[in-house]
Design a protein around this motif. Structure first.
Motif, PDB file in Angstrom:
ATOM      1  N   LYS A 413       0.828  -1.203   0.000  1.00 60.66           N
ATOM      2  CA  LYS A 413       0.000   0.000   0.000  1.00 60.66           C
ATOM      3  C   LYS A 413       0.865   1.256   0.000  1.00 60.66           C
ATOM      4  N   THR A 414       1.948   1.212   0.758  1.00 57.77           N
ATOM      5  CA  THR A 414       2.867   2.357   0.794  1.00 57.77           C
ATOM      6  C   THR A 414       3.487   2.594  -0.571  1.00 57.77           C
ATOM      7  N   ILE A 415       3.874   1.525  -1.240  1.00 53.74           N
ATOM      8  CA  ILE A 415       4.459   1.657  -2.582  1.00 53.74           C
ATOM      9  C   ILE A 415       3.481   2.312  -3.539  1.00 53.74           C
ATOM     10  N   VAL A 416       2.225   1.890  -3.509  1.00 54.56           N
ATOM     11  CA  VAL A 416       1.226   2.465  -4.412  1.00 54.56           C
ATOM     12  C   VAL A 416       0.935   3.918  -4.053  1.00 54.56           C
ATOM     13  N   GLU A 417       0.865   4.213  -2.758  1.00 59.23           N
ATOM     14  CA  GLU A 417       0.562   5.589  -2.320  1.00 59.23           C
ATOM     15  C   GLU A 417       1.685   6.560  -2.664  1.00 59.23           C
ATOM     16  N   THR A 418       2.930   6.109  -2.531  1.00 58.69           N
ATOM     17  CA  THR A 418       4.074   6.997  -2.779  1.00 58.69           C
ATOM     18  C   THR A 418       4.580   6.924  -4.220  1.00 58.69           C
ATOM     19  N   GLY A 419       4.245   5.822  -4.908  1.00 59.53           N
ATOM     20  CA  GLY A 419       4.769   5.614  -6.252  1.00 59.53           C
ATOM     21  C   GLY A 419       6.224   5.198  -6.257  1.00 59.53           C
ATOM     22  N   LYS A 420       6.775   4.879  -5.086  1.00 53.84           N
ATOM     23  CA  LYS A 420       8.196   4.557  -4.964  1.00 53.84           C
ATOM     24  C   LYS A 420       8.368   3.082  -4.620  1.00 53.84           C
ATOM     25  N   THR A 421       8.992   2.318  -5.500  1.00 57.25           N
ATOM     26  CA  THR A 421       9.213   0.900  -5.281  1.00 57.25           C
ATOM     27  C   THR A 421      10.370   0.662  -4.315  1.00 57.25           C
ATOM     28  N   PHE A 422      10.524  -0.592  -3.888  1.00 57.97           N
ATOM     29  CA  PHE A 422      11.686  -0.964  -3.080  1.00 57.97           C
ATOM     30  C   PHE A 422      12.974  -0.571  -3.805  1.00 57.97           C
ATOM     31  N   ALA A 423      12.998  -0.801  -5.116  1.00 60.70           N
ATOM     32  CA  ALA A 423      14.202  -0.516  -5.901  1.00 60.70           C
ATOM     33  C   ALA A 423      14.533   0.965  -5.904  1.00 60.70           C
ATOM     34  N   GLU A 424      13.523   1.806  -6.061  1.00 61.00           N
ATOM     35  CA  GLU A 424      13.768   3.245  -6.098  1.00 61.00           C
ATOM     36  C   GLU A 424      14.230   3.761  -4.732  1.00 61.00           C
ATOM     37  N   SER A 425      13.682   3.199  -3.658  1.00 63.08           N
ATOM     38  CA  SER A 425      14.162   3.558  -2.319  1.00 63.08           C
ATOM     39  C   SER A 425      15.605   3.120  -2.136  1.00 63.08           C
ATOM     40  N   CYS A 426      15.933   1.930  -2.676  1.00 60.78           N
ATOM     41  CA  CYS A 426      17.298   1.415  -2.574  1.00 60.78           C
ATOM     42  C   CYS A 426      18.286   2.336  -3.286  1.00 60.78           C
ATOM     43  N   ILE A 427      17.956   2.757  -4.509  1.00 62.80           N
ATOM     44  CA  ILE A 427      18.843   3.644  -5.269  1.00 62.80           C
ATOM     45  C   ILE A 427      19.018   4.971  -4.534  1.00 62.80           C
ATOM     46  N   GLU A 428      17.916   5.488  -4.009  1.00 62.22           N
ATOM     47  CA  GLU A 428      17.971   6.758  -3.271  1.00 62.22           C
ATOM     48  C   GLU A 428      18.888   6.629  -2.062  1.00 62.22           C
ATOM     49  N   ASN A 429      18.766   5.521  -1.329  1.00 65.83           N
ATOM     50  CA  ASN A 429      19.625   5.302  -0.163  1.00 65.83           C
ATOM     51  C   ASN A 429      21.085   5.106  -0.568  1.00 65.83           C
ATOM     52  N   TRP A 430      21.290   4.339  -1.644  1.00 63.58           N
ATOM     53  CA  TRP A 430      22.654   4.038  -2.096  1.00 63.58           C
ATOM     54  C   TRP A 430      23.404   5.319  -2.454  1.00 63.58           C
ATOM     55  N   ASN A 431      22.738   6.201  -3.161  1.00 62.03           N
ATOM     56  CA  ASN A 431      23.389   7.449  -3.577  1.00 62.03           C
ATOM     57  C   ASN A 431      23.332   8.535  -2.504  1.00 62.03           C
ATOM     58  N   GLY A 432      22.590   8.257  -1.425  1.00 59.80           N
ATOM     59  CA  GLY A 432      22.452   9.242  -0.367  1.00 59.80           C
ATOM     60  C   GLY A 432      23.092   8.810   0.929  1.00 59.80           C
ATOM     61  N   SER A 433      22.255   8.366   1.878  1.00 66.87           N
ATOM     62  CA  SER A 433      22.741   8.084   3.231  1.00 66.87           C
ATOM     63  C   SER A 433      23.766   6.955   3.292  1.00 66.87           C
ATOM     64  N   LEU A 434      23.725   6.016   2.342  1.00 66.54           N
ATOM     65  CA  LEU A 434      24.685   4.905   2.373  1.00 66.54           C
ATOM     66  C   LEU A 434      26.028   5.286   1.771  1.00 66.54           C
ATOM     67  N   MET A 435      26.090   6.457   1.131  1.00 69.42           N
ATOM     68  CA  MET A 435      27.347   7.001   0.596  1.00 69.42           C
ATOM     69  C   MET A 435      28.063   5.995  -0.318  1.00 69.42           C
ATOM     70  N   ARG A 436      27.269   5.193  -1.028  1.00 68.24           N
ATOM     71  CA  ARG A 436      27.787   4.202  -1.991  1.00 68.24           C
ATOM     72  C   ARG A 436      28.811   3.258  -1.338  1.00 68.24           C
ATOM     73  N   SER A 437      28.574   2.943  -0.087  1.00 72.79           N
ATOM     74  CA  SER A 437      29.464   2.058   0.667  1.00 72.79           C
ATOM     75  C   SER A 437      28.853   0.660   0.744  1.00 72.79           C
ATOM     76  N   GLU A 443      24.898  -3.515   6.017  1.00 66.32           N
ATOM     77  CA  GLU A 443      24.422  -3.284   7.370  1.00 66.32           C
ATOM     78  C   GLU A 443      22.960  -2.835   7.370  1.00 66.32           C
ATOM     79  N   THR A 444      22.574  -2.072   6.365  1.00 64.69           N
ATOM     80  CA  THR A 444      21.192  -1.572   6.288  1.00 64.69           C
ATOM     81  C   THR A 444      20.205  -2.667   5.919  1.00 64.69           C
ATOM     82  N   TYR A 445      20.559  -3.526   4.978  1.00 64.08           N
ATOM     83  CA  TYR A 445      19.596  -4.459   4.410  1.00 64.08           C
ATOM     84  C   TYR A 445      19.752  -5.901   4.918  1.00 64.08           C
TER      85      TYR A 445
END
Length: 448
Positions: A413-437, A443-445
């Motif tokens: 339901k969250t995915i449909v409401e936000t339009g953001k898939t698990f994959a898109e959240s992953c990419i956002e985290n990878w390029n952001g808070s995870l600092m491509r580490s 550790e996150t997943y």
């Protein structure tokens, strides 16, 4: 000497006696990764797959199972089985249950215990759809006796098989296994689940990274399937027909090649023969196939929805650990509630094979932004989640499920409401808070 198999023998695998229970099973492939580098490990070595399986045994999780001297499996004391997969993954095969609560609670407890043991080897168990930091060149091929025949098969196909090694070495998933109660019930569930594939690909997309970089796809796993012998994977064309029968499925299986077969415990190449050919003329070594060979051949077919004695629902990428429950909850809500199953089919039955194939490819790259039969997948996904919820509520009303199972659909339901898939959240985290580490990613997943 046993007699040759006839058509009715082949059909017997799909026959159900009256009164069959509808049970639920779950198979989860989980990447075993070094916690510092994010890379997978080989079978041998101090922190290899064998050492991990031995640690599971040592920690009292289950009993070992061997083929010769090869440790291949751990039979957990709760009824689950742990095996290893190419690339360096373990597969958790759950005990079958009558309800989702027992299935999910048992799964979560078991996987957390496995993860705790893995951490003592500085390894992490990371669910998802792909190994995020591996390449084919550094893939860890596990000592599966039939693996070489599969790789040779893909090579012989040329371009149509060019994704086969990537699929074997890189991808992981979360598959649900359900029952059918009759041939008529099988057809209802088969055509509905096949028609849902593009929507399911979008909803569960979770394989965006490859070799530490964005692949340009949200479900890279699905894209690898496009070039993994399309004759035996992806769409079963007849399943989108109103009047599909089990004989259509059998004909499709008969016309696919046998990749390998076993005689006296030894694996041999099918040498390009279809099962129809070996049924008529025998295997290359002269032996005629048995029902065991027929069942094994059906295991060498990899459509998004595969059927034998059960229905295996194979389209989703594996979600993050906290959302894995959404996979069986989605399928149970739709397929174990006949009104929901029929409603989904009515919603999607007019889609053509061509529209289905285009939508599946678009869903892998665009997620909920893709179109299916001229409609936004986002709006279709919202409707099928509603129907899944109706199905779960019906089971709750009958006393078959605990009301808590409705919570299992919340990630979707969250995915449909936000339009953001698990994959898109992953990419956002990878390029952001995870600092491509890779270490931060693991550790996150990882399962904790």
């Amino acid at each position: 000497m046993s007699s040759k198999l006839i058509r009715e023998d082949l059909r017997s695998l799909f026959h159900k006696q009256p009164g069959v229970d509808e049970k639920i099973g779950l198979e989860i492939e989980i990447a075993v990764l070094d916690r510092d580098t994010g890379r997978s490990l080989p079978y041998e070595g101090q922190r290899g797959m064998r050492s991990l399986l031995e640690a599971f045994v040592r920690d009292g999780i289950g009993q070992p199972a061997y083929k010769g001297e090869l440790l291949t499996q751990v039979d957990m004391y709760d009824g689950a089985k742990i095996t290893f997969e190419h690339g360096g993954a373990i597969e958790y095969c759950s005990p079958v249950t009558h309800n989702l609560i027992k299935l999910i609670v048992t799964m979560q407890q078991s996987l957390r215990r496995l993860a705790e043991t893995a951490s003592t080897l500085n390894l992490a168990l990371v669910p998802g759809g792909i190994f995020p930091f591996n390449t084919v060149e550094n893939a860890n091929w596990m000592p599966k006796p039939y693996g070489k025949f599969m790789r040779e098969h893909f090579t012989a196909l040329g371009d149509p098989g060019s994704g086969g090694e990537q699929l074997m070495a890189h991808t992981i998933s979360a598959q649900t296994t359900l029952d059918y109660t009759s041939q008529e019930d099988l057809i209802c569930k088969l055509r509905t689940s096949v028609s849902l594939t593009p929507i399911v690909v979008a909803l569960f997309a979770n394989s965006p990274l490859e070799d530490g970089e964005s692949s340009g796809s949200l479900s890279r796993r699905t894209e690898h399937w496009f070039k993994t012998d399309p004759r035996r994977s992806g769409l079963i064309p007849s399943a989108l027909q109103e009047e599909v029968t089990i004989d259509d499925y059998i004909d499709w299986a008969l016309n696919n090649q046998v990749i390998f077969y076993a005689t006296d415990g030894e694996y041999k190449s099918g040498e390009g023969l279809t099962f129809a050919a070996v049924l008529a003329e025998g295997f290359p070594d002269g032996r005629y196939p048995t029902l065991v060979d027929w069942r094994n051949h059906l295991c060498q077919l990899w459509p998004d929805v595969r059927t034998r004695e059960t229905i295996e629902l194979r389209a989703p990428d594996g979600p993050p650990f906290e959302a894995i429950a959404a996979v069986p909850a989605f399928w149970v809500g739709i397929l174990y509630h006949r009104p929901s199953c029929d409603s989904v089919w009515q919603l999607l039955k007019d889609c053509t094979i061509e529209q289905h194939q285009v939508a599946r490819a678009d869903a892998a790259r665009q997620g909920l932004s893709a179109q299916y039969c001229g409609k936004p997948i986002a709006s279709l996904a919202k409707e099928v989640i509603r129907l899944a919820e109706e199905g779960l509520q019906h089971r709750i009303n009958l006393g078959l499920e605990d009301p808590k199972v409705l919570e299992y659909l919340e990630p979707l339901k969250t995915i449909v409401e936000t339009g953001k898939t698990f994959a898109e959240s992953c990419i956002e985290n990878w390029n952001g808070s995870l600092m491509r580490s890779p270490a931060r990613f693991v550790e996150t997943y990882r399962i904790k």
